[in-house]
Scaffold this motif. Structure first.
Motif, mmCIF file in Angstrom:
data_model
loop_
_atom_site.group_PDB
_atom_site.id
_atom_site.type_symbol
_atom_site.label_atom_id
_atom_site.label_comp_id
_atom_site.label_asym_id
_atom_site.label_seq_id
_atom_site.Cartn_x
_atom_site.Cartn_y
_atom_site.Cartn_z
ATOM 1 N N ALA A 26 8.592 6.576 3.909
ATOM 2 C CA ALA A 26 9.641 5.617 4.571
ATOM 3 C C ALA A 26 10.219 4.650 3.461
ATOM 4 C CB ALA A 26 8.939 4.635 5.597
ATOM 5 N N ILE A 27 9.314 4.168 2.516
ATOM 6 C CA ILE A 27 9.766 3.497 1.453
ATOM 7 C C ILE A 27 10.658 4.208 0.394
ATOM 8 C CG2 ILE A 27 9.021 2.352 -0.616
ATOM 9 C CD1 ILE A 27 6.403 1.563 0.701
ATOM 10 N N LYS A 28 10.222 5.581 0.170
ATOM 11 C CA LYS A 28 11.091 6.498 -0.680
ATOM 12 C C LYS A 28 12.448 6.678 -0.120
ATOM 13 C CE LYS A 28 9.188 10.186 -1.612
ATOM 14 N NZ LYS A 28 8.695 11.373 -1.874
ATOM 15 N N ASN A 29 12.436 6.808 1.334
ATOM 16 C CA ASN A 29 13.643 7.151 2.021
ATOM 17 C C ASN A 29 14.641 5.996 2.218
ATOM 18 O OD1 ASN A 29 13.072 9.852 2.249
ATOM 19 N ND2 ASN A 29 12.098 9.598 4.430
ATOM 20 N N ASP A 30 13.955 4.627 2.229
ATOM 21 C CA ASP A 30 14.892 3.572 2.834
ATOM 22 C C ASP A 30 14.125 2.182 1.880
ATOM 23 O OD1 ASP A 30 16.402 1.816 3.516
ATOM 24 O OD2 ASP A 30 15.934 1.683 5.597
ATOM 25 N N PRO A 31 14.267 2.089 0.494
ATOM 26 C CA PRO A 31 13.508 1.208 -0.297
ATOM 27 C C PRO A 31 14.226 -0.116 -0.069
ATOM 28 C CG PRO A 31 14.843 2.483 -1.555
ATOM 29 C CD PRO A 31 14.848 3.148 -0.281
ATOM 30 N N LYS A 32 15.316 -0.331 0.230
ATOM 31 C CA LYS A 32 15.798 -1.711 0.733
ATOM 32 C C LYS A 32 15.123 -2.349 1.813
ATOM 33 C CE LYS A 32 20.344 -1.141 -1.670
ATOM 34 N NZ LYS A 32 21.635 -1.437 -1.432
ATOM 35 N N SER A 33 14.846 -1.593 3.040
ATOM 36 C CA SER A 33 14.008 -2.184 4.004
ATOM 37 C C SER A 33 12.690 -2.761 3.676
ATOM 38 C CB SER A 33 14.048 -1.247 5.107
ATOM 39 O OG SER A 33 12.926 -0.284 4.591
ATOM 40 N N LEU B 67 0.771 -1.093 0.049
ATOM 41 C CA LEU B 67 0.146 0.015 -0.070
ATOM 42 C C LEU B 67 0.907 1.255 -0.097
ATOM 43 C CD1 LEU B 67 -2.596 -1.149 2.526
ATOM 44 C CD2 LEU B 67 -3.062 -0.503 0.226
ATOM 45 N N GLY B 68 2.027 1.221 0.694
ATOM 46 C CA GLY B 68 2.869 2.335 0.714
ATOM 47 C C GLY B 68 3.465 2.644 -0.553
ATOM 48 N N GLN B 69 3.941 1.529 -1.371
ATOM 49 C CA GLN B 69 4.667 1.613 -2.641
ATOM 50 C C GLN B 69 3.358 2.105 -3.517
ATOM 51 O OE1 GLN B 69 5.871 -2.313 -3.588
ATOM 52 N NE2 GLN B 69 7.739 -1.659 -3.614
ATOM 53 N N THR B 70 2.225 1.537 -3.718
ATOM 54 C CA THR B 70 1.308 1.820 -4.632
ATOM 55 C C THR B 70 0.591 3.371 -4.345
ATOM 56 O OG1 THR B 70 -0.584 0.920 -3.358
ATOM 57 C CG2 THR B 70 0.599 -0.361 -5.132
ATOM 58 N N VAL C 52 -6.240 0.208 5.303
ATOM 59 C CA VAL C 52 -6.023 1.457 5.012
ATOM 60 C C VAL C 52 -7.129 2.002 6.365
ATOM 61 C CG1 VAL C 52 -6.477 3.524 3.683
ATOM 62 C CG2 VAL C 52 -5.710 1.234 2.532
ATOM 63 N N GLU C 53 -8.174 1.621 6.452
ATOM 64 C CA GLU C 53 -9.030 2.234 7.645
ATOM 65 C C GLU C 53 -8.263 2.065 9.039
ATOM 66 O OE1 GLU C 53 -13.014 0.905 9.748
ATOM 67 O OE2 GLU C 53 -13.096 1.230 7.397
ATOM 68 N N GLN C 54 -7.880 1.007 9.390
ATOM 69 C CA GLN C 54 -7.051 0.884 10.707
ATOM 70 C C GLN C 54 -5.880 1.429 10.734
ATOM 71 O OE1 GLN C 54 -8.271 -1.011 13.356
ATOM 72 N NE2 GLN C 54 -10.031 -1.181 12.168
ATOM 73 N N ILE C 55 -5.141 1.961 9.741
ATOM 74 C CA ILE C 55 -3.835 2.872 9.887
ATOM 75 C C ILE C 55 -4.373 4.213 9.824
ATOM 76 C CG2 ILE C 55 -2.355 0.974 9.323
ATOM 77 C CD1 ILE C 55 -2.137 2.390 6.391
ATOM 78 N N GLY C 56 -5.464 4.565 9.621
ATOM 79 C CA GLY C 56 -5.738 6.029 9.675
ATOM 80 C C GLY C 56 -5.975 6.636 8.262
ATOM 81 N N GLY C 57 -6.239 5.720 7.239
ATOM 82 C CA GLY C 57 -6.886 6.273 6.152
ATOM 83 C C GLY C 57 -5.485 6.730 5.198
ATOM 84 N N GLU C 58 -6.052 7.038 3.844
ATOM 85 C CA GLU C 58 -5.248 7.532 2.610
ATOM 86 C C GLU C 58 -3.973 8.371 3.202
ATOM 87 O OE1 GLU C 58 -4.897 6.732 -0.702
ATOM 88 O OE2 GLU C 58 -6.401 5.377 -0.551
ATOM 89 N N GLY C 59 -4.295 9.336 4.217
ATOM 90 C CA GLY C 59 -3.358 10.177 4.501
ATOM 91 C C GLY C 59 -2.259 9.747 5.483
ATOM 92 N N SER C 60 -2.503 8.528 6.241
ATOM 93 C CA SER C 60 -1.411 7.925 6.852
ATOM 94 C C SER C 60 -0.485 7.043 5.984
ATOM 95 C CB SER C 60 -2.078 6.983 7.840
ATOM 96 O OG SER C 60 -2.926 7.596 8.842
ATOM 97 N N LEU C 61 -1.146 6.905 4.733
ATOM 98 C CA LEU C 61 -0.300 5.854 3.515
ATOM 99 C C LEU C 61 0.858 6.970 3.244
ATOM 100 C CD1 LEU C 61 -2.721 4.067 1.430
ATOM 101 C CD2 LEU C 61 -1.284 3.165 3.404
ATOM 102 N N THR C 62 0.899 8.276 3.344
ATOM 103 C CA THR C 62 1.761 9.016 3.112
ATOM 104 C C THR C 62 3.385 8.590 3.835
ATOM 105 O OG1 THR C 62 0.416 10.758 2.475
ATOM 106 C CG2 THR C 62 2.676 11.383 2.834
ATOM 107 N N GLU C 63 3.200 8.399 5.186
ATOM 108 C CA GLU C 63 4.194 8.312 5.927
ATOM 109 C C GLU C 63 4.981 6.886 5.481
ATOM 110 O OE1 GLU C 63 3.872 8.907 10.241
ATOM 111 O OE2 GLU C 63 1.912 9.878 10.076
ATOM 112 N N PHE C 64 4.056 5.890 5.339
ATOM 113 C CA PHE C 64 4.592 4.676 4.732
ATOM 114 C C PHE C 64 5.225 5.060 3.140
ATOM 115 C CE2 PHE C 64 1.357 3.119 7.585
ATOM 116 C CZ PHE C 64 1.976 2.158 8.128
#
Length: 118
Positions: free
Chosen positions: A83-90, A39-42, A68-80
């Motif tokens: 994180a992916i953009k900053n550290d894609p290998k993790s 979800l963070g990637q997409t 998505v609902e449980q993590i706080g909606g689409e807005g919270s996906l921005t944090e994920f």
């Protein structure tokens, strides 16, 4: 603690970690971890985040919508997504468990296991 657990702890109202999130949506924690990473990637892609993640994981859009609902909606996906953009290998380590460079086969295998198919 995984990268995703750290992010969840910082989102108000979200479950504290992947295990708690998995319990809330009734799925295996490893599958939820992969779903959240996907979800963070997409979320960074053009198109509907949930539909794109469903295509990549083989999970139902309803299940992904609950996550998505449980993590706080689409807005919270921005944090994920950040994180992916900053550290894609993790994130690749989460998604590509067999290390073959293709996380899609791992995601599809987990989704098949969820529905009792081998």
């Amino acid at each position: 603690m995984s990268l995703l657990d750290g992010i969840l702890k910082n989102i108000g109202g979200a479950p504290d970690d992947i295990a708690n999130l998995a319990a809330k949506v009734g799925l295996d924690p490893k599958l939820v971890e992969k779903a959240v990473a996907t979800l963070g990637q997409t979320h960074q892609m053009e198109g509907d985040t949930v539909e794109l993640a469903a295509e990549k994981t083989g999970l139902d859009t309803g299940v992904l919508g609950k996550i998505v609902e449980q993590i706080g909606g689409e807005g919270s996906l921005t944090e994920f997504a950040n994180a992916i953009k900053n550290d894609p290998k993790s994130i690749m380590g989460i998604l590509d468990k067999d290390g073959d460079g293709n996380p899609l086969n791992d995601l599809a295998g987990m989704a098949k296991g969820l529905f009792g198919k081998k």
